[in-house]
Scaffold this motif. Structure first.
Motif, PDB file in Angstrom:
ATOM      1  N   GLY A   1      69.235  18.559 -76.522  1.00 25.15           N
ATOM      2  CA  GLY A   1      68.307  18.393 -77.642  1.00 25.15           C
ATOM      3  C   GLY A   1      67.917  19.745 -78.213  1.00 25.15           C
ATOM      4  O   GLY A   1      67.335  20.570 -77.511  1.00 25.15           O
TER       5      GLY A   1
ATOM      6  N   SER B   1      61.279  13.269 -80.710  1.00 29.80           N
ATOM      7  CA  SER B   1      61.132  13.661 -79.310  1.00 29.80           C
ATOM      8  C   SER B   1      61.875  12.746 -78.347  1.00 29.80           C
ATOM      9  O   SER B   1      62.500  13.206 -77.397  1.00 29.80           O
TER      10      SER B   1
ATOM     11  N   LEU C   1      65.554  13.460 -78.659  1.00 25.68           N
ATOM     12  CA  LEU C   1      65.842  14.777 -78.092  1.00 25.68           C
ATOM     13  C   LEU C   1      65.869  14.731 -76.576  1.00 25.68           C
ATOM     14  O   LEU C   1      66.712  15.356 -75.922  1.00 25.68           O
TER      15      LEU C   1
ATOM     16  N   VAL D   1      65.906  21.822 -81.284  1.00 25.30           N
ATOM     17  CA  VAL D   1      64.878  21.729 -82.325  1.00 25.30           C
ATOM     18  C   VAL D   1      65.060  22.862 -83.330  1.00 25.30           C
ATOM     19  O   VAL D   1      65.243  24.014 -82.951  1.00 25.30           O
TER      20      VAL D   1
ATOM     21  N   SER E   1      57.423  22.852 -81.703  1.00 27.02           N
ATOM     22  CA  SER E   1      58.665  22.425 -81.063  1.00 27.02           C
ATOM     23  C   SER E   1      58.352  21.284 -80.115  1.00 27.02           C
ATOM     24  O   SER E   1      57.629  21.471 -79.150  1.00 27.02           O
TER      25      SER E   1
ATOM     26  N   CYS F   1      62.244  19.676 -75.731  1.00 18.10           N
ATOM     27  CA  CYS F   1      63.631  19.920 -76.121  1.00 18.10           C
ATOM     28  C   CYS F   1      64.319  20.805 -75.092  1.00 18.10           C
ATOM     29  O   CYS F   1      63.704  21.269 -74.129  1.00 18.10           O
TER      30      CYS F   1
END
Length: 807
Positions: A706, A697, A700, A708, A717, A720
Motif C-alpha cells: 500500500g 485505508s 491499502l 500513499v 498519510s 500504509c
C-alpha cells in the motif's frame, strides 16, 4: 506580480507595503514586525522568503483551557514549569529551526525550545504561571507555525524504543576488534613474544571476549533456530546457529587442550556482520507514521452547548470521548465533524472527500444526518449527537479484521524459500563426509566435519538480502519514497496488479483546470462576476475567483448566498447568479440550457446575467505530471485498475490517458475498495494499492503493498507500507523497476555465495581444507557479499538520480 517578503506567496489580492517591503496579508506583516521588534531580523538572512503565512483563529484552541486535556498533552508539569511537544508541519528549512529555537526572545516566559527537524517537531519548556498552553499555541500561530494537535496526541503513550539490537551490535563490534588485536602475534608469527610470555593470557582473553558475543549478541540466532525446529521449519538461522556453535566449541577445545588459538576472531566477525545486516533490515523512518488512523486527524475536543436548570444556554470545551447521544455541539467553518449527528441549525456544506474520496461538497439542511469525518465548508452549524465517537461510521471502518492482523505474515521472502533446502543439503553433506572419513581415515573425520559446517555457514546468504534491501531503502528515501521496512521492497518486486485511487492520487489536491462554455460575457458582466465571487467562501468560488482576480473589482450593492445552491450579486441594477444549473436557470429554459443537464456529472458553475442564462465554467481535475507515461510503462508489467470514490464525470478523459481495456470503477465506498482488493488476491494477484485518503485505508491495508501519495509527508498519510512525495509520482514505475532489480542483485549474491560454498565444500569433504583456512574464508565471503550488494544497489540508485536530473 509582487511576492510577499515573508512567505514568498504572490500578493494576489491587496499588496501591503510596509518599511519598503511588500506583504501578501496583515498576518505576514505582523510576523515581520514581531521579528523586527525582538531583534530577530536575521531570520530573513538565512533563506529567501523563509516564512509561512499565518492563519490565526484563536477560538479553535479553546479546548486548551480544559485542564484535563492540558494535563494529557503535557510531558512534564511541576511547580511553575511545563514541558510540551508539538508536531509543526510548516517547519521546512534552517530559518524555521532558527526562529523556533529563539522563541524565548519573542516571549520571555519560554525557557527553552528544541526542534527535531526530521520529525518536524518542537519540545518547549515554559513558565506556566506567566504563559498558558493556549497562549503558547497562539504565539506559535502568530509567527506562522501552527501545531498539529489531534485526538491521537491525546491518547499518545510513551514510545518504547527497542535498542537491544544496537547494544548487541556494539558488543559484537567491540569484541571483534579486541579479538583481532589479540590475534596479531599469531598472524605475524611473533614466536618469541607469543610463546614465552603471553600466549595463554591472550588465548583466554579471546575466549572471555567471545562469551558475550555468543551468549548475548548471537542468542537470537539460537532462539530462532530452536523455535523453527520446534515448529518443524528449517529456517536460515539453523545452519547459522550450527556454524556459531561449531566455531565456539572447536575454538574452546583448542585452547583448553593447547591445540591452537581457535577461530574466535572469525566467530566474532561472523556475528558482527550478521547483526549489521539485521540492523540494515530493521532500518526505517522514525519521523514518519505508517500506522495512522482517524485519530490522527480528529480534534481532541469540541464546543458543547448545554442548558443549566434555569434554562440559560452556555458553552464548554468537551473531550470528544465525553460526547453522549443527545448532546448539542457547535462546528465552525473548516472544522471536522467528530461524531455521527443530526443538523439542528445552520446551513451545512459538507466535504466528505476525507472519508469517501468524493470531491464534490454535499449541501445539508436542518434534520439531515451528518457522518463523522465530514468537513464543514460554510459557517457555524449546530448538531445533535446521535452516536458517540466509538460507534460512528468512520470508527466502524477500523473494525474490519484487516486492521487487526499482521499484513505480511503470509509473505515468504526469497531467503526463507531457499533456507530449508540449503540446511538439509549442508547437514547431509557434513554427516555423509564425516561418516566416509571415519571409515577411510578417522584422524581427519573431525576436521572434515568442522570444516564443512564452518565453510558452509550461510552468513553470506543471510547478509545478501538485508544489505541489498537496506541500501535500497536508503536510496528510495533519498528519492522521496519512504518505505516502512525492507520486506515491502521485496513484495513490490512481485506486483502484477496496480490499483489507483483517482481524487488526490492521480489528481492534484491544489490545482484545477477551468474552461468556459457558453455566450461570451461582457466586461461589465465579468466585473460583476468577479466581485460576487470575491465575497464567497465556497471552494469553487475561491478557485474561480483566483482565475478571474486580475479583472476590475467593484463594491456590491447586494449579495446573497444560498448554501448548496449558489450566490447572487447586484451592482447598479445589474444582477448575476452563480451556482448550480437549477439555481441560475430562468423561467423559460431553452434547448441549449437543457442540454447542459446531460453533463451534470461534471463539476460545473453556471452563470446567468439579469435572468438570462450565459453558460458555465467547467472544473477539471489537474492530473499529475507524467501520468500517461506511468500508465504506459506500468502496463508492460502489470494490470492497471482505477478504483475511485468519486463519480464518473471524468471517465471519458481518463480513458484517453489509460491503456485500452483498463478497468475503471467509480462510486466505490471504502468497504467496496477493500472487498475488491480481496477478490483480486483470491485470484492469485499480487496487488499494489496507490491512494491518498482515509477512504483508501482498508484497501491499502488489504493489498500486498500500500503506497500513499502525499503532498506533505509529515501531515497526512493513512496506514500504509510506503509514503511517496507527490512531486515524485512520475517516478512510481522506476521504483517498482528498481525493486525488481534489487531482487535480481540478491539472486546474483546467492549464486556468488553458492559458487564459494561449492569450491569450499570440495576442499572440505576431501580433507584438504583446514578449519583455520575455512574460518578465514568465511568472513571474507561475507565482506565480499556486502561490497557487491552495496556497489550494485548504488549503481542502480545512481541511474535513478541521472534520470531525475534529465527530467
Amino acid at each position: 506580480m509582487d511576492k510577499c517578503y515573508h512567505c514568498g506567496d504572490n500578493c494576489s489580492n491587496t499588496a501591503i507595503t510596509h518599511l519598503d517591503k511588500v506583504f501578501c496579508c496583515n498576518g505576514c506583516k505582523t510576523v515581520f514586525d514581531i521579528l523586527q521588534e525582538n531583534d530577530l531580523s536575521y531570520y530573513y538572512n538565512l533563506d529567501e522568503s523563509p516564512g509561512t503565512s499565518p492563519s490565526l483563529n484563536e477560538a479553535k484552541f479553546n479546548f486548551l483551557e480544559n485542564e484535563a486535556i492540558v494535563e494529557r498533552l503535557l510531558e512534564f508539569n511541576e511547580q511553575d514549569t511545563q514541558v510540551v511537544s508539538f508536531i509543526i508541519p510548516s517547519i521546512h528549512c534552517s530559518s524555521c529551526i532558527w526562529v523556533l529555537e529563539n522563541l524565548s526572545k519573542i516571549d520571555a516566559s519560554v525557557k527553552n525550545t528544541q526542534v527535531n527537524f526530521p520529525e518536524k517537531s518542537i519540545r518547549i519548556t515554559y513558565n506556566s504561571e506567566q504563559l498558558s498552553l493556549k497562549n503558547l499555541v497562539v504565539l506559535l500561530c502568530r509567527i506562522g507555525y501552527e501545531p498539529s494537535i489531534s485526538l491521537d496526541d491525546f491518547e499518545k503513550k510513551e514510545k518504547k524504543v527497542d535498542r537491544s539490537l544496537i547494544y548487541k551490535l556494539g558488543v559484537a563490534g567491540f569484541a571483534f576488534g579486541n579479538i583481532m588485536f589479540l590475534s596479531f602475534p599469531e598472524y605475524f608469527e611473533v614466536n618469541e613474544f607469543w610463546l614465552e610470555k603471553f600466549k595463554y593470557i591472550f588465548r583466554w582473553l579471546m575466549f572471555a571476549f567471545s562469551l558475550p558475543v555468543v551468549f548475548y549478541s548471537g542468542r537470537d540466532y539460537f532462539i530462532s533456530a530452536y523455535k523453527g525446529l520446534r515448529s518443524k521449519i528449517l529456517n536460515i538461522d539453523v545452519p547459522i546457529a550450527i556454524g556459531i556453535s561449531v566455531l565456539f566449541i572447536r575454538s574452546t577445545a583448542e585452547i583448553i587442550f593447547d591445540l591452537g588459538t581457535g577461530f574466535f576472531d572469525s566467530l566474532a566477525g561472523l556475528i558482527f556482520f550478521l547483526l549489521l545486516g539485521r540492523f540494515f533490515q530493521q532500518k526505517t523512518y522514525a519521523f514518519l507514521s505508517f500506522e495512522r488512523d482517524y485519530k490522527s486527524y480528529f480534534p481532541i475536543a469540541v464546543t458543547r452547548i448545554f442548558q443549566d436548570p434555569e434554562k440559560s444556554t452556555s458553552e464548554e470545551q468537551a473531550q470528544i470521548y465525553d460526547l453522549k447521544t443527545g448532546d448539542r455541539i457547535l462546528i465552525r467553518n473548516s472544522e471536522l465533524i467528530p461524531v455521527d449527528s443530526i443538523l439542528i441549525k445552520g446551513s451545512a456544506l459538507i466535504d466528505y472527500s476525507f472519508v469517501t474520496g468524493e470531491a464534490e461538497p454535499v449541501a445539508k439542511r436542518s434534520g439531515d444526518k451528518l457522518f463523522a469525518g465530514g468537513k464543514q465548508q460554510a459557517g457555524i452549524i449546530e448538531l445533535e449527537v446521535i452516536k458517540p465517537v466509538e460507534q460512528s461510521y468512520l470508527t466502524q471502518l477500523w473494525s474490519n479484521e484487516i486492521f487487526s492482523k499482521t499484513k505480511q505474515s503470509n509473505f515468504q521472502s526469497l531467503t526463507d524459500r531457499i533456507s530449508k533446502k540449503f540446511t538439509i543439503g549442508i547437514l547431509s553433506i557434513a554427516f555423509i563426509a564425516t561418516l566416509f572419513w571415519m571409515i577411510a581415515d578417522p584422524s581427519k573425520a573431525l576436521n572434515v566435519f568442522t570444516a564443512v559446517l564452518i565453510v558452509a555457514c550461510p552468513c553470506a546468504i543471510a547478509l545478501a538480502a538485508p544489505f541489498t534491501l537496506g541500501n535500497l531503502l536508503r536510496i528510495f528515501g533519498r528519492h522521496k519514497l519512504y518505505i516502512k521496512d525492507t520486506s515491502v521492497i521485496e513484495q513490490m518486486s512481485h506486483i502484477d496488479t496496480v490499483v489507483f485511487d483517482k481524487t488526490g492520487t492521480l489528481t492534484s489536491n491544489t490545482k484545477n483546470l477551468i474552461s468556459y462554455e457558453g455566450i461570451t460575457l461582457t466586461e461589465q458582466e465579468i466585473t460583476l462576476l468577479t466581485s460576487t465571487l470575491r465575497a464567497s467562501n465556497h471552494p469553487l468560488s475561491r478557485s474561480l475567483y483566483k482565475m478571474l482576480q486580475e479583472n476590475d473589482i467593484e463594491t456590491l450593492d447586494e449579495f446573497e448566498e444560498e448554501i448548496g445552491k449558489g450566490i447572487s450579486g447586484t451592482i447598479n441594477q445589474d444582477s448575476i447568479r452563480i451556482g448550480s444549473f437549477d439555481f441560475v436557470e430562468s423561467s423559460n429554459p431553452t434547448e441549449d440550457k437543457l442540454a447542459t443537464k446531460e453533463n451534470y456529472k461534471r463539476t460545473e458553475v453556471h452563470i446567468s446575467s439579469n435572468n438570462t442564462y450565459k453558460g458555465c465554467y467547467i472544473f477539471y481535475n489537474q492530473y499529475r505530471n507524467g501520468i500517461q507515461e506511468i500508465f504506459d510503462r506500468l502496463k508492460q508489467h502489470a494490470e492497471i485498475i482505477i478504483l475511485s470514490g468519486d463519480n464518473d464525470g471524468e471517465k471519458r478523459h481518463l480513458e484517453e490517458l489509460l491503456p485500452k481495456d483498463t478497468q475503471l470503477l467509480f462510486n466505490q465506498k471504502p468497504k467496496d475498495k477493500l472487498e475488491y482488493i480481496k477478490q483480486l488476491q483470491k485470484l492469485g494477484r499480487k496487488v499494489m494499492m496507490v491512494g491518498d485518503g482515509l477512504n483508501d485505508s482498508g484497501a491499502l491495508a488489504q493489498s500486498n503493498v500500500g503506497i500513499v501519495i502525499s503532498e506533505n509527508i509529515n501531515v497526512f498519510s493513512p496506514a500504509c507500507d510506503g509514503i511517496l512525495d507527490a512531486s515524485r509520482f512520475k517516478d512510481l514505475y522506476d521504483f517498482v523497476k528498481l525493486s525488481r532489480k534489487g531482487v535480481s542483485v540478491i539472486k546474483w549474491s546467492f549464486l556468488f555465495s553458492l559458487f564459494y560454498n561449492i569450491i569450499g565444500l570440495l576442499f572440505a569433504i576431501t580433507g584438504n581444507l583446514a578449519p583455520v583456512v575455512a574460518a578465514i574464508l568465511m568472513p571474507l565471503s561475507s565482506i565480499s557479499i556486502v561490497i557487491f550488494t552495496t556497489v550494485a544497489t548504488n549503481i542502480l540508485g545512481r541511474k535513478l538520480m541521472i534520470k531525475k536530473a534529465k527530467t
